[in-house]
Design a protein around this motif. Structure first.
Motif, PDB file in Angstrom:
ATOM      1  N   LEU A   1      -4.100 -33.960  34.771  1.00 45.61           N
ATOM      2  CA  LEU A   1      -4.456 -32.783  35.555  1.00 45.61           C
ATOM      3  C   LEU A   1      -3.176 -32.168  36.103  1.00 45.61           C
ATOM      4  O   LEU A   1      -2.291 -32.890  36.559  1.00 45.61           O
ATOM      5  N   THR A   2      -3.093 -30.854  36.071  1.00 43.83           N
ATOM      6  CA  THR A   2      -1.963 -30.143  36.664  1.00 43.83           C
ATOM      7  C   THR A   2      -2.531 -29.166  37.683  1.00 43.83           C
ATOM      8  O   THR A   2      -3.333 -28.298  37.339  1.00 43.83           O
ATOM      9  N   VAL A   3      -2.120 -29.341  38.946  1.00 43.63           N
ATOM     10  CA  VAL A   3      -2.582 -28.452  40.009  1.00 43.63           C
ATOM     11  C   VAL A   3      -1.883 -27.115  39.825  1.00 43.63           C
ATOM     12  O   VAL A   3      -0.651 -27.040  39.813  1.00 43.63           O
ATOM     13  N   SER A   4      -2.659 -26.044  39.670  1.00 45.57           N
ATOM     14  CA  SER A   4      -2.103 -24.726  39.347  1.00 45.57           C
ATOM     15  C   SER A   4      -1.133 -24.216  40.407  1.00 45.57           C
ATOM     16  O   SER A   4      -0.076 -23.681  40.086  1.00 45.57           O
ATOM     17  N   GLN A   5      -1.474 -24.384  41.671  1.00 41.81           N
ATOM     18  CA  GLN A   5      -0.662 -23.809  42.744  1.00 41.81           C
ATOM     19  C   GLN A   5       0.681 -24.517  42.926  1.00 41.81           C
ATOM     20  O   GLN A   5       1.697 -23.884  43.189  1.00 41.81           O
ATOM     21  N   THR A   6       0.707 -25.849  42.741  1.00 41.95           N
ATOM     22  CA  THR A   6       1.933 -26.607  43.022  1.00 41.95           C
ATOM     23  C   THR A   6       2.635 -27.146  41.785  1.00 41.95           C
ATOM     24  O   THR A   6       3.796 -27.531  41.850  1.00 41.95           O
ATOM     25  N   GLY A   7       1.910 -27.242  40.658  1.00 41.79           N
ATOM     26  CA  GLY A   7       2.485 -27.842  39.459  1.00 41.79           C
ATOM     27  C   GLY A   7       2.427 -29.363  39.468  1.00 41.79           C
ATOM     28  O   GLY A   7       2.892 -30.009  38.525  1.00 41.79           O
ATOM     29  N   GLU A   8       1.844 -29.958  40.516  1.00 43.95           N
ATOM     30  CA  GLU A   8       1.731 -31.418  40.619  1.00 43.95           C
ATOM     31  C   GLU A   8       0.899 -31.951  39.460  1.00 43.95           C
ATOM     32  O   GLU A   8      -0.134 -31.405  39.115  1.00 43.95           O
TER      33      GLU A   8
ATOM     34  N   VAL B   1     -11.834 -28.906  47.314  1.00 45.42           N
ATOM     35  CA  VAL B   1     -12.822 -28.096  46.609  1.00 45.42           C
ATOM     36  C   VAL B   1     -12.278 -26.671  46.516  1.00 45.42           C
ATOM     37  O   VAL B   1     -11.715 -26.147  47.474  1.00 45.42           O
ATOM     38  N   GLY B   2     -12.395 -26.072  45.349  1.00 42.98           N
ATOM     39  CA  GLY B   2     -11.870 -24.730  45.099  1.00 42.98           C
ATOM     40  C   GLY B   2     -10.507 -24.730  44.433  1.00 42.98           C
ATOM     41  O   GLY B   2     -10.069 -23.699  43.914  1.00 42.98           O
ATOM     42  N   GLU B   3      -9.826 -25.876  44.441  1.00 42.15           N
ATOM     43  CA  GLU B   3      -8.499 -25.990  43.814  1.00 42.15           C
ATOM     44  C   GLU B   3      -8.618 -25.713  42.317  1.00 42.15           C
ATOM     45  O   GLU B   3      -9.532 -26.180  41.652  1.00 42.15           O
ATOM     46  N   LEU B   4      -7.678 -24.937  41.772  1.00 43.59           N
ATOM     47  CA  LEU B   4      -7.641 -24.653  40.341  1.00 43.59           C
ATOM     48  C   LEU B   4      -6.665 -25.599  39.664  1.00 43.59           C
ATOM     49  O   LEU B   4      -5.559 -25.815  40.157  1.00 43.59           O
ATOM     50  N   ILE B   5      -7.084 -26.157  38.541  1.00 46.19           N
ATOM     51  CA  ILE B   5      -6.253 -27.114  37.821  1.00 46.19           C
ATOM     52  C   ILE B   5      -6.353 -26.871  36.318  1.00 46.19           C
ATOM     53  O   ILE B   5      -7.280 -26.225  35.844  1.00 46.19           O
ATOM     54  N   THR B   6      -5.389 -27.425  35.589  1.00 46.55           N
ATOM     55  CA  THR B   6      -5.440 -27.467  34.133  1.00 46.55           C
ATOM     56  C   THR B   6      -5.716 -28.913  33.752  1.00 46.55           C
ATOM     57  O   THR B   6      -5.117 -29.831  34.306  1.00 46.55           O
ATOM     58  N   VAL B   7      -6.625 -29.103  32.809  1.00 42.39           N
ATOM     59  CA  VAL B   7      -7.007 -30.440  32.347  1.00 42.39           C
ATOM     60  C   VAL B   7      -6.571 -30.591  30.901  1.00 42.39           C
ATOM     61  O   VAL B   7      -6.840 -29.715  30.072  1.00 42.39           O
TER      62      VAL B   7
END
Length: 98
Positions: free
Chosen positions: A20-27, A51-57
């Motif tokens: 998973l990559t957190v969209s806002q931080t790149g974590e 909740v509401g966080e956008l991520i790339t899977v």
């Protein structure tokens, strides 16, 4: 009492590593995808997400005939895992398949 599953799409049990990559931080977070459907998935991770966080899977495929799964998703639920008090289960809604 009988529990009736009212989901519109069948869920496949996956049990595969998910990045998973957190969209806002790149974590980057490594977790285990437990199940996958046409509209969402659930992943077990070690740290909670909002909740509401956008991520790339990204879930790699072990088969040459099946491409890896890569999608943008939104966290719709996050709760403690029953199997481990140090883990969390997040429910993800697929926003876009890449």
């Amino acid at each position: 009492m009988i529990h009736e599953d009212k989901r519109r799409f069948m869920r496949m049990m996956v049990n595969a590593q998910a990045e998973l990559t957190v969209s806002q931080t790149g974590e980057k977070i490594i977790g285990v995808c437990q199940d996958l459907s046409a509209t969402g998935l659930s992943v077990e991770i070690e740290s909670p997400l909002e909740v509401g966080e956008l991520i790339t899977v990204f879930i790699n495929s072990k088969s040459a005939t099946i491409p890896p799964f890569n999608a943008n998703a939104k966290v719709v639920r996050c709760g403690s895992a029953e199997s481990s008090p140090d883990s969390y289960i997040i429910g993800l809604e697929i926003v876009q398949i890449n």
